[in-house]
Design a protein around this motif. Structure first.
Motif, PDB file in Angstrom:
ATOM      1  N   THR A   1      -5.181  -2.053  -2.521  1.00 12.96           N
ATOM      2  CA  THR A   1      -5.298  -1.731  -1.086  1.00 12.96           C
ATOM      3  C   THR A   1      -6.716  -1.880  -0.553  1.00 12.96           C
ATOM      4  O   THR A   1      -6.962  -1.613   0.611  1.00 12.96           O
ATOM      5  CB  THR A   1      -4.819  -0.284  -0.806  1.00 12.96           C
TER       6      THR A   1
ATOM      7  N   VAL B   1      -2.920   0.559   4.698  1.00 12.85           N
ATOM      8  CA  VAL B   1      -2.992   1.042   3.314  1.00 12.85           C
ATOM      9  C   VAL B   1      -1.732   1.822   2.946  1.00 12.85           C
ATOM     10  O   VAL B   1      -1.145   1.629   1.881  1.00 12.85           O
ATOM     11  CB  VAL B   1      -4.272   1.911   3.112  1.00 12.85           C
TER      12      VAL B   1
ATOM     13  N   GLU C   1      -8.428   5.050  -4.385  1.00 12.24           N
ATOM     14  CA  GLU C   1      -7.638   6.034  -3.629  1.00 12.24           C
ATOM     15  C   GLU C   1      -7.419   7.246  -4.533  1.00 12.24           C
ATOM     16  O   GLU C   1      -6.429   7.334  -5.261  1.00 12.24           O
ATOM     17  CB  GLU C   1      -6.278   5.435  -3.233  1.00 12.24           C
TER      18      GLU C   1
END
Ligand SMILES: Nc1ncnc2c1ncn2[C@@H]1O[C@H](COP(=O)(O)OP(=O)(O)O)[C@@H](O)[C@H]1O
Ligand SMILES: [Mg+2]
Length: 246
Positions: A167, A175, A198
């Motif tokens: 992403t 995302v 993330e």
């Protein structure tokens, strides 16, 4: 299922991997975190021999290889059982969405067009792209492109999915749709290795977190051990710097 030992790789004078050990069980979802330039992408690429370590060993179930004596049969066997999703979307611009997903089935797996199409349709449905099958990449958003890349990777029914910051090239508003697909894929039980920044997502979907730093696995553990009670000082420092940019 997958066991990597003492992986070492240099580019010129730069030692990128300094003796990486990594062990993955069937069904594991392992997130790899760590500073930029620390060898995360290189590690994923070593698994399918897109990057060539100077030494170390890999065991993928019964397939074993010593990187000092690379073996084409072992490399091909491992490649057939893994699929990689890259940061820069792995789609061909001159093919439609469905052609992109059918391509490895026809070219690598020698399936008939009909069978390849039927598998491709299923995978495109899984990533929510049933309505885009005849679009060309230029007609798609980044999120749709990456979901096409994921469908293409899933279609070959790999034993292990390798995601490299899937992403990080996306606009922030795109995302979420890609993370949702990755969450669905990992929760379906397919063994996955995911390099990501993330952190909250990694914490939620992984059963293990690997922290890479300066070419080694510097810490690993459950999401709670790594994120809530990081004992390694460099890990603690890394986590606080990641939080500060969010
Ligand atoms: N093909 C290459 N040739 C030379 N240097 C490379 C190559 N690929 C990566 N590197 C270098 O290796 C180091 C690790 O890169 P990489 O594995 O991409 O790190 P990460 O994914 O953790 O950011 C970096 O210093 C990078 O510049
Ligand atoms: Mg990288």
């Amino acid at each position: 299922m997958l066991e990597i030992k003492n992986l070492k790789l240099s580019y010129g004078n730069t030692q990128v991997l300094n003796g990486v050990d990594l062990s993955v069980n069937r069904g594991d979802v392992v997130s790899i975190i760590g500073p930029s330039g620390t060898g995360k992408t290189t590690l994923l690429k070593c698994i399918n021999y897109l990057a060539r370590p100077a030494s170390g060993t890999i065991a993928f179930d019964q397939v074993r290889m010593d990187y000092r004596k690379p073996d084409n049969t072992a490399v091909q066997a491992i490649r057939l059982r893994t699929a990689m999703v890259f940061q820069q979307f792995n789609v061909f611009k001159n093919m439609t969405v469905i052609q992109n997903v059918m391509d490895p089935l026809v070219v690598v797996q020698r399936k008939s067009k009909d069978e390849a199409r039927s598998i491709a349709l299923q995978e495109l449905e899984r990533v929510g792209l049933s309505n885009k099958i005849d679009s060309y990449p230029s007609q798609l958003s980044g999120g749709q492109l990456q979901r096409t890349g994921i469908a293409r990777a899933l279609a070959v029914k790999p034993d292990v999915m390798l995601f490299d910051e899937p992403t990080s090239s996306l606009d922030p508003e795109l995302v979420g749709e890609v993370l949702k697909v990755i969450r669905d894929v990992t929760s379906s039980g397919i063994t996955s290795l995911l390099v990501t920044h993330e952190m909250q997502f990694a914490k939620n979907i992984s059963n293990r977190i690997v922290f890479m730093d300066r070419g080694v696995v510097a810490a690993q553990g459950s999401p709670a051990e790594i994120f809530d009670t990081p004992s390694n000082p460099r890990l603690a420092q890394f986590l606080s710097s990641e939080h500060s940019i969010q």
